[in-house]
Design an enzyme around this catalytic site. Structure first.
Site, PDB file in Angstrom:
ATOM      1  CB  SER A  87      -0.906   0.038   1.227  1.00  0.00           C
ATOM      2  OG  SER A  87      -1.636   1.253   1.204  1.00  0.00           O
ATOM      3  CE  LYS A 135      -3.337  -2.280  -0.231  1.00  0.00           C
ATOM      4  NZ  LYS A 135      -3.623  -2.154  -1.596  1.00  0.00           N
ATOM      5  CG  HIS A 161      -4.916  -0.983   3.783  1.00  0.00           C
ATOM      6  ND1 HIS A 161      -5.124  -0.422   2.536  1.00  0.00           N
ATOM      7  CD2 HIS A 161      -4.117  -0.114   4.458  1.00  0.00           C
ATOM      8  CE1 HIS A 161      -4.476   0.729   2.463  1.00  0.00           C
ATOM      9  NE2 HIS A 161      -3.854   0.942   3.609  1.00  0.00           N
ATOM     10  CG  ASN A 162      -7.250  -1.522  -0.718  1.00  0.00           C
ATOM     11  OD1 ASN A 162      -6.240  -1.314  -0.045  1.00  0.00           O
ATOM     12  ND2 ASN A 162      -7.220  -1.552  -2.024  1.00  0.00           N
ATOM     13  CD  GLU A 212      -7.553   3.147  -0.048  1.00  0.00           C
ATOM     14  OE1 GLU A 212      -6.484   2.588   0.280  1.00  0.00           O
ATOM     15  OE2 GLU A 212      -7.911   3.257  -1.231  1.00  0.00           O
TER      16      GLU A 212
HETATM   17  C1  6PG Z   1      -3.174   1.515  -1.599  1.00  0.00           C
HETATM   18  C2  6PG Z   1      -4.501   1.738  -2.239  1.00  0.00           C
HETATM   19  C3  6PG Z   1      -4.500   1.256  -3.634  1.00  0.00           C
HETATM   20  C4  6PG Z   1      -5.650   1.834  -4.414  1.00  0.00           C
HETATM   21  C5  6PG Z   1      -6.822   0.930  -4.474  1.00  0.00           C
HETATM   22  C6  6PG Z   1      -8.186   1.524  -4.296  1.00  0.00           C
HETATM   23  O1  6PG Z   1      -3.235   0.931  -0.532  1.00  0.00           O
HETATM   24  O2  6PG Z   1      -2.168   1.945  -2.121  1.00  0.00           O
HETATM   25  O3  6PG Z   1      -5.488   1.065  -1.525  1.00  0.00           O
HETATM   26  O4  6PG Z   1      -4.441  -0.123  -3.581  1.00  0.00           O
HETATM   27  O5  6PG Z   1      -5.900   3.135  -4.140  1.00  0.00           O
HETATM   28  O6  6PG Z   1      -6.678   0.349  -5.720  1.00  0.00           O
HETATM   29  O7  6PG Z   1      -8.726   1.856  -5.502  1.00  0.00           O
HETATM   30  P1  6PG Z   1     -10.250   2.043  -5.838  1.00  0.00           P
HETATM   31  O8  6PG Z   1     -10.743   3.211  -5.043  1.00  0.00           O
HETATM   32  O9  6PG Z   1     -10.198   2.342  -7.302  1.00  0.00           O
HETATM   33  O10 6PG Z   1     -10.974   0.771  -5.561  1.00  0.00           O
END
Ligand code: 6PG
Length: 477
Positions: free
Chosen positions: A128, A182, A185-186, A189
């Site tokens: 990430s 991961k 994590h997303n 996010e």
């Molecule tokens: C990271 C991010 C990276 C990316 C994702 C999310 O940890 O560096 O999470 O993996 O930003 O692909 O993308 P989307 O918003 O397009 O799903």
């Protein structure tokens, strides 16, 4: 053979990862399907370290010291399988294939299983931090065997972000564990970004403030407990002025959020595991809703919105503080849910993931890096078996301090017609967990009434079914 590690797939992430490795003194074998990218990497950045460039996959593999470690950095999915198929006949027992893409953990489990049959190790590794992180220090979440981590660990730890002398990398667990973490994590996010977006929307309509003024509020928040990369860049994006029109950038962007799929995977997997990650789910659905232009237009026509601007005019400072506290409390819920999901995945697949260590490696390099992760690490240091993050003393205080603000904000937004799906569902989750009796008892009753699905009782053991409509009220099923 001289190279310590190899990277195949030299689009921006692979290229930056290779440069980061070279800058840290590792001899890096590099390869790309079309050799121009390989050559341009060496021409433009050869001075940064030692690269060994190959045009063919066979030469690339031969340039690596054994046990070989080959990082694949291609678009997740079929491309990864194609590269693996190409590598298998070229590699030898004990060699390690590392997939640093955003792969689905189920694919990683399948690939690990398949490579094992060839005597090869497979490390599904979450990375990430985007392009910048790959170059200057990402957060790295490697899965796979102990054997593979013996080789990869020192290399990855040397190139990862570093917070207070601790590298943002640890061996997450076997097979799919790294990619699972991961993925979560997303998901977090997504929740984090949705909460920030709701806070922005509330401030904008509640205060009738300009994006630039709201940027200042976020800048201020970034000096306190909310300090994080996402809050920091929110201020940057909100204060950005569009070059073409001279208008606030955020006003010229189409309000339809896209996604590449990792948030969706998190929600799908959570449904399978039965973990209520409502904040992440609402965040994912909010993106989908934003993209439903046709339905939005139809609804706008029949339910025109009254413009409830500046409803907080009387107590602007109080309102800003309420939104800040609601944001913090909702964020705590999103993380509590994410960490529950890591526990559930870890139990289901036997990964034995250390949640405190996960918080440690998210403190730097990654998109959700935040001051608050220190608090999470401390919570798991104190009690590794914590049933929910919400029960750790620090978060009990944080949420208790914010709960009145949280309720006011959710109530105000509902009255004003400003959608706050993540704020509200997080509050509902919090109340759901702490409520003494839930109406789930009624649901059990309904299920038993229409389908004889049985229920458990509070006063005695065993499953019961009520003979509805007869005078015999219940019997043990
Ligand atoms: C990271 C991010 C990276 C990316 C994702 C999310 O940890 O560096 O999470 O993996 O930003 O692909 O993308 P989307 O918003 O397009 O799903």
């Amino acid at each position: 053979a001289t190279a310590d590690i190899g990277v195949t797939g030299l689009a921006v992430m692979g290229r930056n990862l290779a440069r980061n490795l070279a800058r840290h003194g590792h001899t890096v074998a590099v390869h790309n399907r079309s050799p121009e990218k390989t050559h341009s990497l060496v021409t433009d950045h050869g001075y940064e370290g030692t690269f060994v460039a190959s045009e063919s996959m066979a030469d690339f593999v031969q340039s690596l010291k054994r046990p070989r470690a080959v990082i694949i950095m291609v678009k997740a999915g079929k491309a990864t399988d194609a590269v693996i198929d190409e590598l298998i006949p070229l590699l030898e027992e004990g060699d390690i294939v590392v997939d640093c893409g955003n792969a689905h953990f189920a694919d990683t489990r399948r690939r690990e299983e398949a490579l094992k049959e060839h005597g090869l190790h497979f490390s599904g590794t979450g990375v990430s931090g985007g392009e910048e992180g790959a170059l200057n220090g990402p957060s790295i979440m490697p899965g796979g065997s102990e054997h593979s981590y013996e080789k990869l660990g020192p290399i990855f730890e040397s190139i990862a972000a570093n917070v207070d002398g601790t590298p943002c990398c640890f061996h997450v667990g076997p097979d799919g564990a790294g990619h699972f973490v991961k993925m979560v994590h997303n998901g977090i996010e997504y929740a984090d970004m949705q909460l920030i977006a709701e806070a922005y929307d509330l401030l904008r309509s509640g205060l009738d403030a300009t994006p630039a003024q709201i940027a200042d509020i976020f800048r201020e928040w970034n000096r306190g407990s909310l300090e994080s990369f996402l809050i920091e860049i929110t201020a940057d994006v909100l204060s950005h002025v569009d070059g073409r029109t001279g208008r606030p950038f955020v006003d010229i962007v189409l309000d339809q959020a896209e996604q590449k799929g990792t948030g969706r995977w998190t929600v799908q997997t959570a449904l399978d595991l039965g973990v209520p990650i409502t904040g992440i789910a609402e965040a994912t659905f909010a993106r989908s809703l934003s993209g439903h232009a046709e339905q939005r237009e139809a609804a706008r026509e029949v339910f025109p919105t009254t413009n409830e601007l500046a409803w907080a005019a009387d107590d602007r400072e109080g309102f800003i503080e309420d939104v800040r506290k609601a944001l913090y409390a909702s964020k705590v819920v999103a993380y509590a849910q994410g960490y529950d999901m890591i526990k559930a995945g870890s139990d289901e697949y036997g990964w034995d993931i250390d949640r405190g260590a996960t918080a440690t490696i998210w403190r730097g390099g990654c998109i959700i890096r935040a001051r608050f992760l220190d608090r999470i690490r401390e919570a798991y240091d104190e009690n590794p078996e914590l049933p929910t993050l919400l029960a750790s003393p620090y978060f009990v205080k944080a949420v208790s301090d914010g709960v009145d603000s949280w309720r006011r904000v959710v109530g105000d937004s509902a009255r004003a017609g400003v959608p706050t799906p993540a704020f509200s569902s997080s509050l509902a989750y919090f109340d759901g967990l702490r409520r003494r009796r839930l109406p789930a008892a009624l649901i059990q009753g309904l299920r038993d009434n229409f389908g004889a699905h049985t229920y458990l009782r509070t006063d005695t053991e065993g499953a019961f079914h009520t003979l509805w409509g007869s005078d015999k009220t219940e019997h043990k099923a």
